[in-house]
Design a protein around this motif. Sequence first.
Motif, mmCIF file in Angstrom:
data_model
loop_
_atom_site.group_PDB
_atom_site.id
_atom_site.type_symbol
_atom_site.label_atom_id
_atom_site.label_comp_id
_atom_site.label_asym_id
_atom_site.label_seq_id
_atom_site.Cartn_x
_atom_site.Cartn_y
_atom_site.Cartn_z
ATOM 1 N N SER A 1 5.223 5.268 1.998
ATOM 2 C CA SER A 1 5.025 6.689 2.298
ATOM 3 C C SER A 1 3.572 7.065 2.561
ATOM 4 O O SER A 1 3.304 8.186 2.993
ATOM 5 N N ASN A 2 2.656 6.150 2.325
ATOM 6 C CA ASN A 2 1.232 6.424 2.565
ATOM 7 C C ASN A 2 0.953 6.178 4.048
ATOM 8 O O ASN A 2 0.446 5.120 4.439
ATOM 9 N N LEU A 3 1.282 7.147 4.863
ATOM 10 C CA LEU A 3 1.206 6.952 6.315
ATOM 11 C C LEU A 3 -0.215 6.747 6.799
ATOM 12 O O LEU A 3 -0.462 5.959 7.717
ATOM 13 N N ARG A 4 -1.158 7.460 6.210
ATOM 14 C CA ARG A 4 -2.542 7.321 6.670
ATOM 15 C C ARG A 4 -3.074 5.928 6.386
ATOM 16 O O ARG A 4 -3.738 5.319 7.237
ATOM 17 N N ALA A 5 -2.759 5.382 5.184
ATOM 18 C CA ALA A 5 -3.203 4.022 4.870
ATOM 19 C C ALA A 5 -2.499 2.998 5.753
ATOM 20 O O ALA A 5 -3.110 2.012 6.183
ATOM 21 N N GLN A 6 -1.218 3.222 6.027
ATOM 22 C CA GLN A 6 -0.487 2.311 6.913
ATOM 23 C C GLN A 6 -1.100 2.318 8.312
ATOM 24 O O GLN A 6 -1.286 1.265 8.931
ATOM 25 N N ARG B 1 -4.189 3.136 9.117
ATOM 26 C CA ARG B 1 -5.540 2.547 9.078
ATOM 27 C C ARG B 1 -5.457 1.024 9.029
ATOM 28 O O ARG B 1 -6.244 0.326 9.676
ATOM 29 N N ILE C 1 0.826 -1.209 0.000
ATOM 30 C CA ILE C 1 0.000 0.000 0.000
ATOM 31 C C ILE C 1 0.864 1.263 0.000
ATOM 32 O O ILE C 1 0.341 2.367 0.112
ATOM 33 N N GLY C 2 2.172 1.090 -0.119
ATOM 34 C CA GLY C 2 3.053 2.245 -0.197
ATOM 35 C C GLY C 2 3.598 2.628 1.159
ATOM 36 O O GLY C 2 2.828 2.931 2.087
#
Length: 425
Positions: free
Chosen positions: A178-183, A185, A175-176
Motif C-alpha cells: 500500500s506504500n505507493l510512493r515507496a513502490q 520510487r 516495503i508494503g
Amino acid sequence: MPELQQARKRLRVIQGRIASEEKELLAGLKARANAARTTESRLRGSLDDEKGKALGLTLLERQYRELERESKSAAESYELVSKRDTEIEMLGRVQSEDIEILDRATKGRKPVFPPKALLVAVALVSGLTLGALLALGVDVRDNRIRGLLDLERALAGLGLPVLGQLPLLPADARIGVSNLRAQRRQRDLHTLLFPQSLMAERVRGVRTSLGFAAGKDGLRTLVVTSPNSGEGKSSTAVNLAMSFVQAKKRVVLIDADMRRPRLHQVFEPPIGREADGLARVLAGKCTLDEALITGGDVPEGMSLLLCGEIPQNPSELLESPQTRKLLAELGERFDLVVLDTPPVLPVSDPLILARMADGVVVVARCQATTRAGLQRALSTLRRSEANLLGVILNEVDARREEAGYGAGYYSYHADPNAAAPHGSA
C-alpha cells in the motif's frame, strides 16, 4: 245628533264583527291549505316510492327474461345431449365389436425426440463460433498496444525501430504493497538498486540501441517523452540516465516538465533550495551551478536539475534563447543531457525541446497506450522536425513475452541479494 251617533256605533260593531269573521275565515283557510300541503307532500313521497319500485321491477324483469332464456337454452341442450346419449347407448347394444388386437404396444428403448447428441454438438459448435466471433470483435475494437507485435505494426509505416522493452515490476512486499510512493520510487531507482535485475538489463539494451540509432555523431542531448501522461516516461528517463552513469558517462538529468514535475519525488532537493531549478535558471533568477544537485541521493557521476518552482509561462521560457544557451553549456560539461519532458499530445513543450535535442525517445505503456495516440504523437514530433530515435515499450509483463530468453535468464523480481546499490536510496 243621537241617530247619527247610534248609526256610527252600530257601524263600528258591524265592522268589528266583519273583521273577526274575516280572521276566523282566513285562519280556517290557512289550516286547510297547510293540511292540503301535508297531504300533497305525503302523496308525492308515496309516488316516488312507487316509481322506485316500478323501476326496480323493470330491472328485475329484464334479469328474469335473461334467466328464462338461459334456462330454456340449457333445457334444450340437455334434451339434445340426453337424446344423443340414449342413441349411442342403443347403438352400442345393437352393434357387435369387430376390433381385434393383433400386437400389444411396447415401450421404446431410446427416445425418438429430442436427439440429445445432435443438439449438444450443435450447441457446442454454435457456442465456439459465437465466442470466436465475439473475441475477434473485442480484439478488433481494442486499439491498445498489447505487446511487441502490436507496437511493430503501429510503427510499420513510420520507419522507426523499437529500442527495447522494459518489464512490468510487481509490488515489493518488503516495503508494503500500500506504500505507493515507496513502490514508485523503487521502480524509478530500480536500475541503481538492482543492477543485475531484468529491468537493469533491459535498460542497458535500450542504451545500446540508442548508441546504434545515434550513429557516428553520438548522442549529447536526449528528450524522453510519451503520447499521454501516466505512461512511465519519468521512470524511463531516470533508469536510462542511471544506466549511462553505470557506463561511466557524465550525465545530467533535467526535469523539463514544468507543469507536473515528478523528479523531486525521486530525489529530494536540498533544504532551502527547493525553489531553485530549471525555471529559475531560464528566468535568470539563479545560476546553473546553484540549481544543479549532486551527491546525496544522486549517484556519483550524475547531476540533477529539477524543475523548482512551477512558472506561469513554461512554453515561453522554453522558447527563449536561454534554453539553447543552457543546453549548449550542459552539453560541454556533461557527456549526456537527459530531459524528462511533458507528454506530446496535451501540451507543446516537448515539441519545443525536441527541435533543440539530438534525439527524441517516445515511451509507450503496454496495455495502456493506443496505436492511434502513439501514431499521432510521432507524427506531431516529425512535423516539428525532431530527430526520432525510436520507441520504448514500457511495463511489459515478462511472464507473457513470447521470447523467453530475457524472462528466463534474468530474475523477474527485484533480487534482495543483488549487488549493493551505487548510492543511497
